[in-house]
Design a protein around this motif. Structure first.
Motif, mmCIF file in Angstrom:
data_model
loop_
_atom_site.group_PDB
_atom_site.id
_atom_site.type_symbol
_atom_site.label_atom_id
_atom_site.label_comp_id
_atom_site.label_asym_id
_atom_site.label_seq_id
_atom_site.Cartn_x
_atom_site.Cartn_y
_atom_site.Cartn_z
ATOM 1 N N THR A 24 0.829 -1.210 0.000
ATOM 2 C CA THR A 24 0.000 0.000 0.000
ATOM 3 C C THR A 24 0.863 1.259 0.000
ATOM 4 O OG1 THR A 24 -1.823 -1.190 1.034
ATOM 5 C CG2 THR A 24 -1.849 1.210 1.236
ATOM 6 N N ASP A 84 -3.303 -3.060 -5.890
ATOM 7 C CA ASP A 84 -2.576 -3.447 -4.677
ATOM 8 C C ASP A 84 -3.348 -4.563 -3.975
ATOM 9 O OD1 ASP A 84 -2.098 -3.408 -1.845
ATOM 10 O OD2 ASP A 84 -2.352 -1.234 -1.686
ATOM 11 N N ARG A 116 1.013 -3.648 13.778
ATOM 12 C CA ARG A 116 -0.357 -3.636 13.302
ATOM 13 C C ARG A 116 -1.309 -4.388 14.213
ATOM 14 N NH1 ARG A 116 -0.598 -5.135 6.938
ATOM 15 N NH2 ARG A 116 -0.277 -3.025 6.189
#
Ligand code: ADP
Ligand code: MN
Length: 179
Positions: A24, A84, A116
């Motif tokens: 990304t 993506d 994350r």
């Protein structure tokens, strides 16, 4: 083998790789530098509900591939898209002029996924997937060898040089295609 081509004014690029390899971030940078349009397929699946439900055990959505491909066909048909997604084999081969497979070493990948908040299971799964080169091999089985490029994505320098390389590749594509 002959590559099925479509008439496009700009190329379409697929940016794939294990989650956390930088798809990304890299795609956004490519879009900024080249003017190509970024399509984050994961976001598209969620916002347009292109899934058949959510698998809590794997913390993942079950893709509705037919719906997704229908939704995307019009988006990619004129070219100029940076797509993506972590899965690369579901798209028609003719959609892409270049397939980038981002690669990361275990340590940076682990750190990024931990940041994350990925659960231990997903973390392990993705690390194993990256070590086994699953995405790279799948890309090589799904697209013509010469359009599949493996790119290291461990550092910001890597990312910048990858974006620079893609920018130069697009310029060359335009010249070659008289655009
Ligand atoms: P993906 O889309 O493949 O899951 P992201 O682009 O969301 O990966 O990147 C995940 C995190 O890792 C982000 O915080 C991003 O800034 C960082 N990151 C990704 N690639 C690199 C890189 N080559 N160098 C340094 N940090 C990176
Ligand atoms: Mn992403």
């Amino acid at each position: 083998r002959p590559i099925p081509t479509m008439e496009r004014n700009l190329p379409n690029i697929l940016v794939t790789g294990t989650p956390g390899t930088g798809k990304t971030t890299t795609s956004e940078m490519i879009a900024n530098v080249t003017g190509l349009q970024h399509i984050n397929v994961g976001d598209l699946v969620k916002t347009k509900q292109l899934h058949e439900g959510y698998l809590a055990e794997f913390d993942t959505h079950i893709l509705d591939e037919d719906k997704l491909l229908d939704e995307m066909e019009d988006m990619v048909k004129d070219g100029g898209k940076v797509v993506d997604f972590h899965t690369c084999e579901i798209f028609p081969e003719r959609w892409f002029d270049l397939v980038l497979v981002l690669r990361a070493d275990t340590q940076p990948l682990y750190d990024r996924m931990e940041k994350r908040g990925y659960n231990q299971r997903k973390l392990q799964e993705n690390i194993e997937c990256e070590i086994m080169q699953v995405v790279l091999e799948t890309a090589r089985e799904s697209y013509a060898q010469e359009i599949v490029i493996e790119l290291p994505s461990n550092t910001v320098d890597d990312m910048e040089s990858n974006v620079d390389r893609v920018n130069r590749w697009i310029e060359a594509w335009k010249t070659q295609h008289g655009k």
